[in-house]
Design a protein around this motif. Sequence first.
Motif, short mmCIF file in Angstrom:
data_model
loop_
_atom_site.label_atom_id
_atom_site.label_comp_id
_atom_site.label_asym_id
_atom_site.label_seq_id
_atom_site.Cartn_x
_atom_site.Cartn_y
_atom_site.Cartn_z
N THR A 94 0.88 -1.17 0.00
CA THR A 94 0.03 0.04 0.15
C THR A 94 0.75 1.25 -0.07
OG1 THR A 94 -1.64 -1.32 1.23
CG2 THR A 94 -1.91 1.30 1.10
N VAL A 95 1.88 1.25 0.74
CA VAL A 95 2.96 2.37 0.94
C VAL A 95 3.32 2.75 -0.50
CG1 VAL A 95 5.13 3.09 1.84
CG2 VAL A 95 3.17 2.20 3.24
N VAL A 96 4.03 1.32 -1.28
CA VAL A 96 4.62 1.59 -2.45
C VAL A 96 3.67 2.21 -3.57
CG1 VAL A 96 5.63 0.22 -4.15
CG2 VAL A 96 6.13 -0.30 -1.89
N ALA A 97 2.68 1.87 -3.43
CA ALA A 97 1.50 2.24 -4.55
C ALA A 97 1.25 4.01 -4.17
CB ALA A 97 0.17 1.36 -4.11
N ALA A 98 1.05 4.12 -3.03
CA ALA A 98 0.89 5.64 -2.66
C ALA A 98 2.15 6.44 -3.15
CB ALA A 98 0.70 5.74 -1.24
N MET A 99 3.26 5.92 -2.71
CA MET A 99 4.67 6.84 -3.32
C MET A 99 4.81 6.73 -4.67
SD MET A 99 5.98 7.87 -0.63
CE MET A 99 7.52 8.32 -1.38
N LEU A 100 4.37 5.82 -5.39
CA LEU A 100 4.41 5.86 -6.89
C LEU A 100 3.33 7.04 -7.46
CD1 LEU A 100 4.76 2.09 -7.91
CD2 LEU A 100 6.46 3.76 -8.23
N GLY A 101 2.25 6.88 -6.85
CA GLY A 101 1.38 7.88 -7.26
C GLY A 101 1.82 9.22 -6.88
N ILE A 102 2.54 9.71 -5.74
CA ILE A 102 3.01 10.98 -5.49
C ILE A 102 4.17 11.29 -6.36
CG2 ILE A 102 4.34 12.16 -3.83
CD1 ILE A 102 2.82 10.66 -1.56
N LEU A 103 5.02 10.34 -6.74
CA LEU A 103 5.96 10.80 -7.65
C LEU A 103 5.62 10.89 -9.12
CD1 LEU A 103 8.86 7.99 -6.53
CD2 LEU A 103 8.80 10.68 -6.22
N THR A 104 4.37 10.29 -9.52
CA THR A 104 3.83 10.32 -10.71
C THR A 104 3.15 11.97 -10.71
OG1 THR A 104 3.63 8.29 -11.28
CG2 THR A 104 2.21 9.53 -12.42
N ARG A 105 2.53 12.16 -9.64
CA ARG A 105 1.74 13.41 -9.75
C ARG A 105 2.91 14.61 -9.60
NH1 ARG A 105 -2.74 15.78 -8.66
NH2 ARG A 105 -2.79 18.00 -7.61
N MET A 106 4.06 14.47 -9.12
CA MET A 106 5.21 15.48 -9.08
C MET A 106 5.94 15.57 -10.32
SD MET A 106 6.04 15.09 -5.19
CE MET A 106 7.37 16.54 -5.36
N ASP A 107 5.87 14.43 -11.30
CA ASP A 107 6.61 14.48 -12.56
C ASP A 107 7.99 14.11 -12.00
OD1 ASP A 107 6.68 14.22 -15.27
OD2 ASP A 107 7.25 16.28 -15.57
N LEU A 108 8.19 13.36 -10.96
CA LEU A 108 9.51 12.94 -10.68
C LEU A 108 9.82 11.42 -10.99
CD1 LEU A 108 9.59 14.95 -7.25
CD2 LEU A 108 10.87 15.61 -9.51
N LEU A 109 8.83 10.70 -11.55
CA LEU A 109 8.90 9.22 -11.51
C LEU A 109 9.95 8.88 -12.89
CD1 LEU A 109 7.80 6.54 -10.76
CD2 LEU A 109 6.25 6.60 -12.30
N GLY A 110 11.08 8.31 -12.57
CA GLY A 110 11.93 7.51 -13.50
C GLY A 110 12.19 6.28 -13.51
#
Length: 424
Positions: A94-110
């Motif tokens: 659950t924590v991993v999914a939430a963090m991926l969502g936050i990084l995607t929203r902030m356009d920091l996902l790589g």
Amino acid sequence: MPKPLHPLRIGNFRAYWLSRFAGTLGISAQAIILGWQVYGIARQTMDIRHAAFLLGMMGAAQFVPLFLLTPVVGLIADSVDRRWIVRCTTALLTVVAAMLGILTRMDLLGLPALFGAAVFVGVARAFSGPAYSALAPNLVPRESLPTAIAISSIAWQVGTIAGPSIGGLLYAIHPDFAYATISVLLAVALATMFAIGPVPQPPTQADRKPLARILDGFSYVRRNRLVLATITLDLFAVLLAGATSLLPIYARDILHVGAGGLGILAAGMGMGAATTAIWFSFRPMARDVGVKMLVAVIVFGVAILTFGLSTWLPLSLAALIVAGGADMVSVYVRSSLIQLHTPDSMRGRVSAVSQLTISASNELGEAESGLMASLLGPVGAVVFGGVSAIAITIAWARLFPELRLARTFDPPDMPDRSTAMETV
């Protein structure tokens, strides 16, 4: 003989089923999004073969922690309350999914974040897999276990069907919406796992050292040739013939159906598997289980071969549906034989060995598919896998006559219950 109690009439099993369904729905939705994001980022700077290799490495990132932790997690599943193992790992997911969502929203996902998430998912699955598998037999009477396995498989397969489609649709609407929904589904899986009341725990073996207890699981699988045959057949067939990791390539560059088509393709195997699992929940398999498993794996190989050669979406989808149905027969037979042939005190360790081979066939199979696609191209890799699965099955039928001759799920010292069960 009275008809076995249906598992869904047992409250603890209902909570277990709902937890597995919600968790599988969330994880499968997340998996298709991660694959799409990895391939999309890779294709910005790489050609199709190098991007395919990188996509396959996502499977390796999940497999490595599972491989390293397997000797330990089985012992833990036989020593610690299995409900708490699943609860802790579901919380991590659950924590991993939430963090991926936050990084995607902030356009920091790589790519580093995506591969890091894959590692955490691999760690969580390493612990939860044996605990989940070993927990189910503690929730139902022994005579209800084959039906419970089929119904539990329905939860997994329906989640596999709906998850990719839901993930693709929600991601197309907005990535925030997709990751928020995934986090909620995993939270539901966590809450329903807390709803399971106390269950019997296996007896402790304080007189044996931990290392000896760890090795017991591997020794048991090696000695029981029927269990060994089912585990290794699934390992090599799916390892070589796995095509799911290449679906983004087929959707984007071979079938040219885009993200929407990817969701359809990703749901194909689940559709076939869920239909088969529903059938088994009403008509449990009783006779000639070994031969049926061998035939099913051959059908699986033929279906994967057909998918690899197809350039028409309806035929590709039909091939994946058939492959999923055949794979469900193999899963059903393997799971039933392992659970019914293994003492409860060793189910966690034997399930850990089984999970290692399943993960090797799935996650490591993704890496193998990516590597073969980089060498032979995606079509060549899938065709090679389908032919290999057929050859492996023929070889296993000769190397392990125990599998070919297995008539029922019962161990040799158990009475034949086939007369009390419906045949397929």
